[in-house]
Motif scaffolding. Sequence first.
Motif, PDB file in Angstrom:
ATOM      1  N   GLY A   1      -1.492 -15.001  22.357  1.00 16.44           N
ATOM      2  CA  GLY A   1      -2.123 -15.770  21.287  1.00 16.44           C
ATOM      3  C   GLY A   1      -2.978 -14.899  20.389  1.00 16.44           C
ATOM      4  N   LEU A   2      -3.666 -13.942  20.975  1.00 16.99           N
ATOM      5  CA  LEU A   2      -4.470 -12.999  20.205  1.00 16.99           C
ATOM      6  C   LEU A   2      -3.595 -12.151  19.289  1.00 16.99           C
ATOM      7  CD1 LEU A   2      -7.461 -12.097  20.039  1.00 16.99           C
ATOM      8  CD2 LEU A   2      -6.881 -10.318  21.663  1.00 16.99           C
ATOM      9  N   ILE A   3      -2.437 -11.719  19.786  1.00 20.42           N
ATOM     10  CA  ILE A   3      -1.503 -10.950  18.967  1.00 20.42           C
ATOM     11  C   ILE A   3      -0.978 -11.801  17.815  1.00 20.42           C
ATOM     12  CG2 ILE A   3       0.763  -9.834  18.981  1.00 20.42           C
ATOM     13  CD1 ILE A   3       0.180  -9.022  21.881  1.00 20.42           C
ATOM     14  N   LEU A   4      -0.643 -13.056  18.090  1.00 27.73           N
ATOM     15  CA  LEU A   4      -0.141 -13.936  17.029  1.00 27.73           C
ATOM     16  C   LEU A   4      -1.200 -14.191  15.964  1.00 27.73           C
ATOM     17  CD1 LEU A   4       2.085 -16.655  18.720  1.00 27.73           C
ATOM     18  CD2 LEU A   4       2.735 -15.008  16.986  1.00 27.73           C
ATOM     19  N   LEU A   5      -2.441 -14.390  16.374  1.00 24.94           N
ATOM     20  CA  LEU A   5      -3.508 -14.590  15.384  1.00 24.94           C
ATOM     21  C   LEU A   5      -3.719 -13.345  14.540  1.00 24.94           C
ATOM     22  CD1 LEU A   5      -6.237 -16.676  17.196  1.00 24.94           C
ATOM     23  CD2 LEU A   5      -4.844 -17.336  15.263  1.00 24.94           C
ATOM     24  N   SER A   6      -3.624 -12.183  15.142  1.00 25.08           N
ATOM     25  CA  SER A   6      -3.757 -10.936  14.392  1.00 25.08           C
ATOM     26  C   SER A   6      -2.633 -10.798  13.376  1.00 25.08           C
ATOM     27  CB  SER A   6      -3.759  -9.758  15.359  1.00 25.08           C
ATOM     28  OG  SER A   6      -3.792  -8.543  14.661  1.00 25.08           O
ATOM     29  N   SER A   7      -1.422 -11.130  13.772  1.00 21.97           N
ATOM     30  CA  SER A   7      -0.287 -11.074  12.845  1.00 21.97           C
ATOM     31  C   SER A   7      -0.436 -12.103  11.728  1.00 21.97           C
ATOM     32  CB  SER A   7       1.019 -11.318  13.592  1.00 21.97           C
ATOM     33  OG  SER A   7       1.219 -10.313  14.547  1.00 21.97           O
ATOM     34  N   ALA A   8      -0.956 -13.275  12.058  1.00 22.61           N
ATOM     35  CA  ALA A   8      -1.154 -14.310  11.048  1.00 22.61           C
ATOM     36  C   ALA A   8      -2.163 -13.867   9.996  1.00 22.61           C
ATOM     37  CB  ALA A   8      -1.613 -15.617  11.700  1.00 22.61           C
ATOM     38  N   VAL A   9      -3.218 -13.198  10.420  1.00 18.39           N
ATOM     39  CA  VAL A   9      -4.211 -12.700   9.465  1.00 18.39           C
ATOM     40  C   VAL A   9      -3.590 -11.645   8.562  1.00 18.39           C
ATOM     41  CG1 VAL A   9      -6.343 -11.365   9.288  1.00 18.39           C
ATOM     42  CG2 VAL A   9      -6.208 -13.283  10.855  1.00 18.39           C
ATOM     43  N   ASN A  10      -2.772 -10.762   9.120  1.00 18.52           N
ATOM     44  CA  ASN A  10      -2.122  -9.741   8.306  1.00 18.52           C
ATOM     45  C   ASN A  10      -1.185 -10.348   7.273  1.00 18.52           C
ATOM     46  OD1 ASN A  10      -3.434  -7.774   9.758  1.00 18.52           O
ATOM     47  ND2 ASN A  10      -1.706  -7.366  11.103  1.00 18.52           N
ATOM     48  N   ILE A  11      -0.414 -11.332   7.678  1.00 18.27           N
ATOM     49  CA  ILE A  11       0.498 -11.979   6.733  1.00 18.27           C
ATOM     50  C   ILE A  11      -0.281 -12.760   5.680  1.00 18.27           C
ATOM     51  CG2 ILE A  11       2.340 -13.695   6.513  1.00 18.27           C
ATOM     52  CD1 ILE A  11       3.290 -12.843   9.273  1.00 18.27           C
ATOM     53  N   ALA A  12      -1.400 -13.377   6.070  1.00 16.80           N
ATOM     54  CA  ALA A  12      -2.226 -14.110   5.105  1.00 16.80           C
ATOM     55  C   ALA A  12      -2.808 -13.164   4.056  1.00 16.80           C
ATOM     56  CB  ALA A  12      -3.343 -14.860   5.823  1.00 16.80           C
ATOM     57  N   ILE A  13      -3.265 -11.997   4.480  1.00 15.10           N
ATOM     58  CA  ILE A  13      -3.784 -11.019   3.513  1.00 15.10           C
ATOM     59  C   ILE A  13      -2.668 -10.555   2.587  1.00 15.10           C
ATOM     60  CG2 ILE A  13      -4.738  -8.691   3.273  1.00 15.10           C
ATOM     61  CD1 ILE A  13      -6.258  -9.187   5.879  1.00 15.10           C
ATOM     62  N   PHE A  14      -1.500 -10.311   3.151  1.00 13.94           N
ATOM     63  CA  PHE A  14      -0.367  -9.868   2.342  1.00 13.94           C
ATOM     64  C   PHE A  14       0.050 -10.937   1.337  1.00 13.94           C
ATOM     65  CE2 PHE A  14       4.220  -8.817   1.885  1.00 13.94           C
ATOM     66  CZ  PHE A  14       4.047  -7.572   1.314  1.00 13.94           C
ATOM     67  N   THR A  15       0.049 -12.191   1.756  1.00 10.57           N
ATOM     68  CA  THR A  15       0.419 -13.288   0.868  1.00 10.57           C
ATOM     69  C   THR A  15      -0.638 -13.508  -0.200  1.00 10.57           C
ATOM     70  OG1 THR A  15       1.586 -14.340   2.690  1.00 10.57           O
ATOM     71  CG2 THR A  15       1.096 -15.717   0.812  1.00 10.57           C
ATOM     72  N   ALA A  16      -1.902 -13.334   0.137  1.00 13.34           N
ATOM     73  CA  ALA A  16      -2.973 -13.518  -0.841  1.00 13.34           C
ATOM     74  C   ALA A  16      -2.907 -12.483  -1.959  1.00 13.34           C
ATOM     75  CB  ALA A  16      -4.332 -13.447  -0.149  1.00 13.34           C
ATOM     76  N   GLY A  17      -2.294 -11.338  -1.685  1.00 19.96           N
ATOM     77  CA  GLY A  17      -2.166 -10.296  -2.698  1.00 19.96           C
ATOM     78  C   GLY A  17      -0.995 -10.518  -3.641  1.00 19.96           C
ATOM     79  N   ARG A  18      -0.373 -11.656  -3.598  1.00 21.30           N
ATOM     80  CA  ARG A  18       0.783 -12.034  -4.402  1.00 21.30           C
ATOM     81  C   ARG A  18       1.968 -11.128  -4.114  1.00 21.30           C
ATOM     82  NH1 ARG A  18      -0.210 -11.563  -9.972  1.00 21.30           N
ATOM     83  NH2 ARG A  18      -2.087 -10.405  -9.543  1.00 21.30           N
ATOM     84  N   LEU A  19       3.046 -11.732  -3.760  1.00 14.75           N
ATOM     85  CA  LEU A  19       4.269 -10.998  -3.449  1.00 14.75           C
ATOM     86  C   LEU A  19       5.023 -10.713  -4.743  1.00 14.75           C
ATOM     87  CD1 LEU A  19       5.352 -13.214  -0.444  1.00 14.75           C
ATOM     88  CD2 LEU A  19       4.154 -11.047  -0.362  1.00 14.75           C
ATOM     89  N   THR A  20       5.057  -9.467  -5.127  1.00 15.72           N
ATOM     90  CA  THR A  20       5.764  -9.098  -6.353  1.00 15.72           C
ATOM     91  C   THR A  20       6.772  -8.010  -6.031  1.00 15.72           C
ATOM     92  OG1 THR A  20       4.064  -7.468  -6.872  1.00 15.72           O
ATOM     93  CG2 THR A  20       3.821  -9.629  -7.879  1.00 15.72           C
ATOM     94  N   PRO A  21       8.025  -8.207  -6.386  1.00  7.65           N
ATOM     95  CA  PRO A  21       9.015  -7.148  -6.170  1.00  7.65           C
ATOM     96  C   PRO A  21       9.012  -6.159  -7.332  1.00  7.65           C
ATOM     97  CG  PRO A  21      10.111  -9.091  -6.964  1.00  7.65           C
ATOM     98  CD  PRO A  21       8.647  -9.435  -6.841  1.00  7.65           C
ATOM     99  N   GLY A  22       7.855  -5.926  -7.904  1.00 10.49           N
ATOM    100  CA  GLY A  22       7.757  -5.101  -9.105  1.00 10.49           C
ATOM    101  C   GLY A  22       7.772  -3.621  -8.820  1.00 10.49           C
ATOM    102  N   LEU A  23       7.159  -2.912  -9.711  1.00 16.69           N
ATOM    103  CA  LEU A  23       7.107  -1.454  -9.646  1.00 16.69           C
ATOM    104  C   LEU A  23       6.113  -0.986  -8.590  1.00 16.69           C
ATOM    105  CD1 LEU A  23       6.791  -1.039 -13.497  1.00 16.69           C
ATOM    106  CD2 LEU A  23       8.864  -0.782 -12.167  1.00 16.69           C
ATOM    107  N   PRO A  24       6.243   0.239  -8.129  1.00 16.01           N
ATOM    108  CA  PRO A  24       5.224   0.761  -7.226  1.00 16.01           C
ATOM    109  C   PRO A  24       3.907   0.963  -7.967  1.00 16.01           C
ATOM    110  CG  PRO A  24       6.865   2.437  -7.712  1.00 16.01           C
ATOM    111  CD  PRO A  24       7.348   1.161  -8.320  1.00 16.01           C
TER     112      PRO A  24
END
Length: 117
Positions: A31-54
């Motif tokens: 459960g601790l591992i899943l919560l850690s992964s959820a936080v990482n995905i939430a941060i990644f999603t909050a940064g807006r997913l853009t398939p743009g330029l580097p």
Amino acid sequence: MEILWSLVVGVFVAAGVYLMLERHILRLIFGLILLSSAVNIAIFTAGRLTPGLPPLIEANSVLPPEGAANPLPQALILTAIVIGFGLLVFALMLFYRACSEAGSADVDAMRRSEEDE
């Protein structure tokens, strides 16, 4: 796309909390591992997913080009991965010590062994 990842984060958080409420220590670690992964995905999603330029700045520019990916969430995720791994290793060592002292991985059995002493 952000809505889909937000739902994935919600499922990860729900599964992580459910596993952390179980009585077995191994499930608590999962459960601790899943919560850690959820936080990482939430941060990644909050940064807006853009398939743009580097996110590289040209030699004579001040800002990255329009449509470039945001590098800040990526840096935060790398930091969160390192912190989450450190927390996981600490929890594993703590739980190993608790299991070796109590002789069981069940939380209720650990509580009973403390009361017996």
